[in-house]
Design a protein around this motif. Structure first.
Motif: not given
Ligand SMILES: *Cc1c(COP(=O)(O)O)cnc(C)c1O
Length: 393
Positions: A93-100, A113-122, A361-365
């Motif tokens: 349930d951690d969030e991890v910032l990942v480039p889309s 890891c059971g974590a949630i990707p959170h998409f960020v810009d380039c 699609r459902k993850y934060p961004r």
């Protein structure tokens, strides 16, 4: 020049001047060193699996080459990322910032890891995470509670950020490190594509708490399949080895495992190829830089596009050569892909952005307008090192 010369035909011509008229693939490996010799030694000694001298040798040589204090060889880059994230403290349930804008493995490793990707810009300059945009976003959307960065909208901890050195071009790591420090977020580098790339002389993958390399068949050097975890922390290196060898305790005969580990160790036969490939890495890097320079010369003549150049202060391995079309001609991208591939010159668009993939699609961004624009305009060119190597066919 004929009046009807199209952008697509100009691009075909420029590529042909550089690589010739025979068909060429996007990227292929080259085995011109000690690969067979080392492989034969594995077979002769029967050390083909996860015990053997090439695994250790490969790790020592990787650490020496990158300047990382420790390297742990594993079965592929995705497994390396998985363990690199775990070691950085990423969990349920951690969030991890990942480039889309990345290959799907970056996001997948986060979910393992059971974590949630959170998409960020380039940013367009590096093709990697934009530190300023990330800073502004975190300022709006997060707060520090008990020394942890918490996403105000979801209540989850934002544990780590994973910069990707896209196509070998280093991300703006200095500014990203400072943003991560300000917001108490760990940095785990996805250096899968950037073996040989440096920032102010320091190798990518040595800035974060951990990092992952890949030696897949399409990367700058290959072990067939393979990857490595880099870290400067001796305790994390020990944990990486332990977790990737089923968490088995040292004992003469007991099978005792003190946690749930993984069977991720790199086999000796893969490491044998890796040792031979590493010996050739400097010549591959020279060839790739030469290829870049030839493309740069040819494409300087073509309007409405540019070839991607290593960011200032950085040295790129030029893993994949990249054209960026102007927005005004982005609609011609598929025509250009058709024309070049029809001529046997393999070109490719980049990945589908992560936030557009069904499972993600459902993850934060955050707002992803630069990544969206880059995907519309980006074309990878034939990039094999052997295209400009003396004596290569
Ligand atoms: C290749 C790659 C990986 C994964 O590596 P594998 O060895 O294929 O598992 C991860 N991230 C990026 C950006 C890659 O290009």
């Amino acid at each position: 020049m004929r009046a009807e010369t199209t952008l697509a035909s100009q691009i075909v011509e420029a590529i042909q001047v550089v690589v010739g008229k025979n068909p060429v693939v996007l990227h292929e490996p080259r085995f011109a060193g000690n690969e067979l010799l080392y492989l034969k030694e594995c077979l002769d000694t029967t050390y083909v699996s996860s015990v053997g001298k090439f695994v250790e040798h490969f790790e020592v040589e990787l650490a020496a080459y990158t300047g990382a204090k420790h390297a742990v060889a594993v079965i592929n880059g995705t497994a390396a990322l998985h363990i690199a994230l775990k070691l950085a403290g990423v969990g349920l349930d951690d969030e991890v910032l990942v480039p889309s804008l990345t290959f799907v493995a970056t996001a997948n490793a986060v979910t393992y890891c059971g974590a949630i990707p959170h998409f960020v810009d380039c940013e367009e300059r590096t093709l990697g995470i934009d530190p300023q945009a990330l800073h502004d976003y975190l300022l709006d959307e997060s707060e520090i509670r008990n020394g942890q960065c918490v996403n105000r909208n979801t209540g989850r901890v934002i544990r780590a950020v994973v910069p990707v050195h896209t196509f070998g071009h280093p991300v703006d790591i200095d500014r990203l490190l400072s943003v991560a420090q300000d917001f108490h977020i760990a940095v785990v580098e996805d250096a899968a594509e950037s073996l040989g790339s440096t920032v102010s002389g320091r190798h990518t993958g040595t800035f974060g708490v951990t990092a992952a390399l890949s030696f897949n068949g399409n990367k700058t050097i290959t072990t067939g399949g393979g990857g490595a975890i880099l870290t400067n922390d001796p305790e994390l290196s020990r944990r990486a080895k332990h977790l990737t060898t089923t968490a088995k305790m040292r004992h003469r005969w007991e099978y005792s495992h003190d946690e749930i580990g993984y069977n991720y160790r790199m086999p000796n036969i893969n490491a044998a190829i890796g040792c031979a490939q590493l010996e050739q890495l400097p010549s591959f890097l020279e060839a790739k830089r030469r290829l870049f320079q030839r493309y740069q010369t040819e494409f300087a003549e073509v309007k409405k596009l540019r070839i991607v150049v290593e960011p200032e202060g950085c040295r790129s391995n030029y893993w994949l050569q990249t054209l960026l079309l102007d927005e005004s001609v982005a609609s011609q991208r598929d025509t250009i892909l058709d024309s070049t591939n029809d001529m046997g010159l393999v070109t490719r668009p980049t990945w589908t952005l992560m936030h557009r993939l069904v499972p993600y699609r459902k993850y934060p961004r955050m707002e992803l307008s630069v990544a969206e624009s880059l995907v519309r305009r980006l074309i990878n060119l034939p990039s094999s090192a052997h295209l400009t190597m003396v004596g290569a066919s």
